[in-house]
Design a protein around this motif. Structure first.
Motif, PDB file in Angstrom:
ATOM      1  N   ARG A   1       0.690  -8.076 -10.806  1.00 37.29           N
ATOM      2  CA  ARG A   1      -0.435  -7.203 -11.174  1.00 37.29           C
ATOM      3  C   ARG A   1      -0.188  -5.757 -10.761  1.00 37.29           C
ATOM      4  NH1 ARG A   1      -3.219 -11.695  -9.060  1.00 37.29           N
ATOM      5  NH2 ARG A   1      -3.657 -10.580  -7.124  1.00 37.29           N
ATOM      6  N   ASP A   2       0.775  -5.545  -9.852  1.00 35.30           N
ATOM      7  CA  ASP A   2       1.026  -4.214  -9.300  1.00 35.30           C
ATOM      8  C   ASP A   2       2.407  -3.673  -9.694  1.00 35.30           C
ATOM      9  OD1 ASP A   2       0.466  -1.937  -7.690  1.00 35.30           O
ATOM     10  OD2 ASP A   2       1.518  -2.841  -5.993  1.00 35.30           O
ATOM     11  N   GLY A   3       2.913  -4.063 -10.828  1.00 34.69           N
ATOM     12  CA  GLY A   3       4.171  -3.506 -11.313  1.00 34.69           C
ATOM     13  C   GLY A   3       5.414  -4.304 -11.000  1.00 34.69           C
TER      14      GLY A   3
ATOM     15  N   LEU B   1       3.533 -17.741  -3.689  1.00 38.60           N
ATOM     16  CA  LEU B   1       3.000 -17.687  -5.047  1.00 38.60           C
ATOM     17  C   LEU B   1       1.937 -16.598  -5.174  1.00 38.60           C
ATOM     18  CD1 LEU B   1       2.805 -21.506  -5.796  1.00 38.60           C
ATOM     19  CD2 LEU B   1       4.350 -19.842  -6.856  1.00 38.60           C
ATOM     20  N   HIS B   2       1.097 -16.467  -4.164  1.00 36.86           N
ATOM     21  CA  HIS B   2       0.059 -15.436  -4.155  1.00 36.86           C
ATOM     22  C   HIS B   2       0.683 -14.042  -4.126  1.00 36.86           C
ATOM     23  CE1 HIS B   2      -3.877 -13.725  -3.441  1.00 36.86           C
ATOM     24  NE2 HIS B   2      -3.396 -13.075  -2.406  1.00 36.86           N
ATOM     25  N   LEU B   3       1.708 -13.862  -3.294  1.00 34.87           N
ATOM     26  CA  LEU B   3       2.391 -12.567  -3.226  1.00 34.87           C
ATOM     27  C   LEU B   3       3.019 -12.217  -4.565  1.00 34.87           C
ATOM     28  CD1 LEU B   3       4.158 -12.849   0.252  1.00 34.87           C
ATOM     29  CD2 LEU B   3       2.108 -11.514  -0.305  1.00 34.87           C
ATOM     30  N   ASN B   4       3.611 -13.203  -5.221  1.00 36.37           N
ATOM     31  CA  ASN B   4       4.227 -12.966  -6.524  1.00 36.37           C
ATOM     32  C   ASN B   4       3.176 -12.571  -7.557  1.00 36.37           C
ATOM     33  OD1 ASN B   4       6.467 -12.969  -8.400  1.00 36.37           O
ATOM     34  ND2 ASN B   4       5.571 -14.836  -9.223  1.00 36.37           N
ATOM     35  N   ALA B   5       2.049 -13.265  -7.570  1.00 40.69           N
ATOM     36  CA  ALA B   5       0.982 -12.938  -8.521  1.00 40.69           C
ATOM     37  C   ALA B   5       0.452 -11.534  -8.266  1.00 40.69           C
ATOM     38  CB  ALA B   5      -0.149 -13.963  -8.421  1.00 40.69           C
ATOM     39  N   ARG B   6       0.268 -11.196  -7.004  1.00 35.30           N
ATOM     40  CA  ARG B   6      -0.209  -9.854  -6.649  1.00 35.30           C
ATOM     41  C   ARG B   6       0.801  -8.799  -7.091  1.00 35.30           C
ATOM     42  NH1 ARG B   6      -2.148 -10.466  -0.815  1.00 35.30           N
ATOM     43  NH2 ARG B   6      -0.220  -9.452  -0.206  1.00 35.30           N
ATOM     44  N   SER B   7       2.074  -9.089  -6.896  1.00 37.60           N
ATOM     45  CA  SER B   7       3.131  -8.157  -7.289  1.00 37.60           C
ATOM     46  C   SER B   7       3.139  -7.954  -8.798  1.00 37.60           C
ATOM     47  CB  SER B   7       4.494  -8.671  -6.820  1.00 37.60           C
ATOM     48  OG  SER B   7       5.526  -7.855  -7.311  1.00 37.60           O
TER      49      SER B   7
ATOM     50  N   ALA C   1       0.819  -1.219   0.000  1.00 36.31           N
ATOM     51  CA  ALA C   1       0.000   0.000   0.000  1.00 36.31           C
ATOM     52  C   ALA C   1       0.851   1.266   0.000  1.00 36.31           C
ATOM     53  CB  ALA C   1      -0.940  -0.010   1.210  1.00 36.31           C
ATOM     54  N   THR C   2       2.153   1.129   0.187  1.00 34.29           N
ATOM     55  CA  THR C   2       3.044   2.286   0.179  1.00 34.29           C
ATOM     56  C   THR C   2       3.440   2.619  -1.255  1.00 34.29           C
ATOM     57  OG1 THR C   2       5.134   1.065   0.320  1.00 34.29           O
ATOM     58  CG2 THR C   2       4.000   1.547   2.416  1.00 34.29           C
ATOM     59  N   ASP C   3       4.158   3.722  -1.406  1.00 34.24           N
ATOM     60  CA  ASP C   3       4.646   4.109  -2.728  1.00 34.24           C
ATOM     61  C   ASP C   3       6.069   3.610  -2.986  1.00 34.24           C
ATOM     62  OD1 ASP C   3       6.026   5.715  -0.973  1.00 34.24           O
ATOM     63  OD2 ASP C   3       5.627   7.591  -2.039  1.00 34.24           O
ATOM     64  N   ALA C   4       6.531   2.652  -2.177  1.00 39.21           N
ATOM     65  CA  ALA C   4       7.890   2.121  -2.333  1.00 39.21           C
ATOM     66  C   ALA C   4       8.072   1.502  -3.713  1.00 39.21           C
ATOM     67  CB  ALA C   4       8.177   1.065  -1.266  1.00 39.21           C
ATOM     68  N   ALA C   5       9.191   1.823  -4.338  1.00 37.51           N
ATOM     69  CA  ALA C   5       9.491   1.276  -5.661  1.00 37.51           C
ATOM     70  C   ALA C   5       9.868  -0.198  -5.587  1.00 37.51           C
ATOM     71  CB  ALA C   5      10.631   2.065  -6.304  1.00 37.51           C
TER      72      ALA C   5
END
Length: 117
Positions: A85-87, A77-83, A52-56
């Motif tokens: 989708r979020d850049g 795996l879920h964290l990777n998929a979410r990532s 939720a932060t603006d961290a690159a």
């Protein structure tokens, strides 16, 4: 810089600890001890906070992880998929534990997760 730390002591010291820190390089979330069904909710909430932060860059540091079960694999795996989708901000620092490395190897997720040195 924000920091957090939670843990559940075990017989030989902490069984699980979670630390987070905001640095100039981004968000750094560190998991120590064991990552199993009993703690993945806390890890996921902390990762959601970092996302939720603006961290690159968001680093999930597993360097001191000693145990990982199927629920931990599923979370990674879920964290990777979410990532994705979020850049694609997620990087994972691998565990030193041979047991954890073996689990990652046997499941084949080591080839798809964004591990860095």
């Amino acid at each position: 810089m924000s920091q957090g730390n939670e843990g559940a002591p075990g017989i030989d010291g902490p069984r699980f600890a979670l630390q987070s820190e905001r640095t100039d390089a981004g968000e750094h979330v560190r998991v120590l001890g064991e990552m199993d069904l009993s703690v993945i909710g806390r890890v996921d909430r902390e990762m959601q906070r970092a996302e939720a932060t603006d961290a690159a860059r968001i680093v999930l540091d597993l360097d001191e992880l000693e145990f990982l079960d199927a629920s931990g694999i599923r979370l990674l795996l879920h964290l990777n998929a979410r990532s994705q989708r979020d850049g694609g901000r997620l990087s994972i620092r691998p565990a030193r534990s041979q047991q954890v490395q073996r689990v990652l190897e046997l499941t084949g997720v080591g080839d798809v997760l964004p591990f860095v040195d």
